[in-house]
Design a protein around this motif. Structure first.
Motif, short mmCIF file in Angstrom:
data_model
loop_
_atom_site.label_atom_id
_atom_site.label_comp_id
_atom_site.label_asym_id
_atom_site.label_seq_id
_atom_site.Cartn_x
_atom_site.Cartn_y
_atom_site.Cartn_z
N GLU A 1 -5.18 88.51 -7.98
CA GLU A 1 -6.30 87.96 -8.76
C GLU A 1 -6.95 86.81 -8.00
O GLU A 1 -6.27 86.03 -7.30
CB GLU A 1 -5.75 87.48 -10.11
CG GLU A 1 -6.80 87.03 -11.10
CD GLU A 1 -6.26 87.02 -12.54
OE1 GLU A 1 -5.11 87.46 -12.77
OE2 GLU A 1 -7.00 86.56 -13.42
N ILE B 1 -1.53 86.10 -17.61
CA ILE B 1 -1.82 86.88 -18.81
C ILE B 1 -2.21 88.29 -18.37
O ILE B 1 -3.23 88.47 -17.70
CB ILE B 1 -2.98 86.23 -19.61
CG1 ILE B 1 -2.60 84.80 -19.97
CG2 ILE B 1 -3.31 87.05 -20.84
CD1 ILE B 1 -3.79 83.93 -20.35
N VAL C 1 -3.96 82.39 -15.03
CA VAL C 1 -4.70 82.13 -13.79
C VAL C 1 -6.08 81.56 -14.11
O VAL C 1 -6.52 80.56 -13.52
CB VAL C 1 -4.83 83.43 -12.96
CG1 VAL C 1 -5.45 83.12 -11.61
CG2 VAL C 1 -3.46 84.09 -12.76
N CYS C 2 -6.75 82.17 -15.10
CA CYS C 2 -8.09 81.68 -15.45
C CYS C 2 -8.04 80.28 -16.03
O CYS C 2 -8.84 79.40 -15.67
CB CYS C 2 -8.74 82.63 -16.47
SG CYS C 2 -9.14 84.24 -15.78
N CYS D 1 -3.88 91.25 -18.94
CA CYS D 1 -4.86 91.97 -19.77
C CYS D 1 -4.84 93.45 -19.41
O CYS D 1 -4.97 94.30 -20.27
CB CYS D 1 -6.25 91.41 -19.55
SG CYS D 1 -6.46 89.78 -20.26
N ASP E 1 -9.88 90.87 -10.63
CA ASP E 1 -8.53 91.43 -10.60
C ASP E 1 -8.53 92.66 -9.70
O ASP E 1 -9.50 93.42 -9.68
CB ASP E 1 -8.10 91.90 -12.00
CG ASP E 1 -7.76 90.75 -12.92
OD1 ASP E 1 -8.34 89.66 -12.74
OD2 ASP E 1 -6.95 90.96 -13.83
N1 SME Z 1 -5.08 87.64 -15.88
C1 SME Z 1 -5.88 86.57 -16.38
C2 SME Z 1 -6.41 86.86 -17.75
C3 SME Z 1 -7.74 87.46 -17.75
S1 SME Z 1 -7.74 89.11 -17.35
O1 SME Z 1 -7.19 89.30 -16.02
C4 SME Z 1 -9.23 89.74 -17.46
C5 SME Z 1 -5.12 85.26 -16.39
O2 SME Z 1 -3.93 85.19 -16.23
O3 SME Z 1 -5.80 84.26 -16.58
#
Ligand code: SME
Length: 160
Positions: free
Chosen positions: A116, A107, A84-85, A109, A134
């Protein structure tokens, strides 16, 4: 210690006006990016309800690198375009994800995260960082949260 308040029970536009005023006051005149990101993460963590992670990833040498945050220790480096980031950073567009398990490449974490919101921070046309939020509640974020954090990103873009 600074003691900012913003009642999360009020309508969201009013809440975000107060959050923005606090973020502005907290960072005005301070040139150190890390100090400002650290205080902003703490401010958001304190005032925005239903979060299990709130913080920054910075764009450094073509990837995202973890910045100041509140929450559990997190992934340190994320390739642009991944998760997502990475998507928010690569596209330069906010990602509002109601169900992270349905987002390709998400991802995880913190296993508690269910929804998110990731807002890019853009300076002089380039994405320099993202704000990542999040929540353990599915569909926690709505367009008013998005608008609030996009306004915050615009205010802090020259201070981080
Ligand atoms: N979930 C995020 C990664 C960063 S953590 O949530 C802090 C993603 O998929 O980019």
């Amino acid at each position: 210690m600074y003691d900012f308040v913003a009642d999360p029970a009020q309508p969201k536009p009013a809440f975000y006006r107060e959050l923005l005023a606090a973020a502005d006051a907290l960072t005005a005149g301070e040139p150190d990016a890390i100090a400002n990101m650290a205080n902003l993460a703490a401010l958001v963590w304190q005032l925005v309800p239903e979060l299990n992670w709130a913080g920054f990833y910075r764009v450094l040498d073509g990837e995202l690198v973890l910045g100041p945050f509140c929450g559990k220790p997190a992934c340190i480096r994320i390739p642009l375009g991944r998760g997502v980031c990475g998507s928010a950073a690569a596209l330069g567009e906010t990602q509002l994800v109601a169900d992270v398990h349905a987002f390709p490449g998400h991802i995880a974490c913190d296993a508690a995260s269910r929804s998110e919101l990731v807002v890019p921070i853009i300076r002089e046309g380039a994405v320099i960082a993202v704000i990542d939020l999040d929540s353990p509640r599915p569909a926690r974020f709505d367009p008013e949260d998005r608008a609030g954090f996009e306004a915050l990103a615009a205010v802090v873009a020259n201070r981080i």
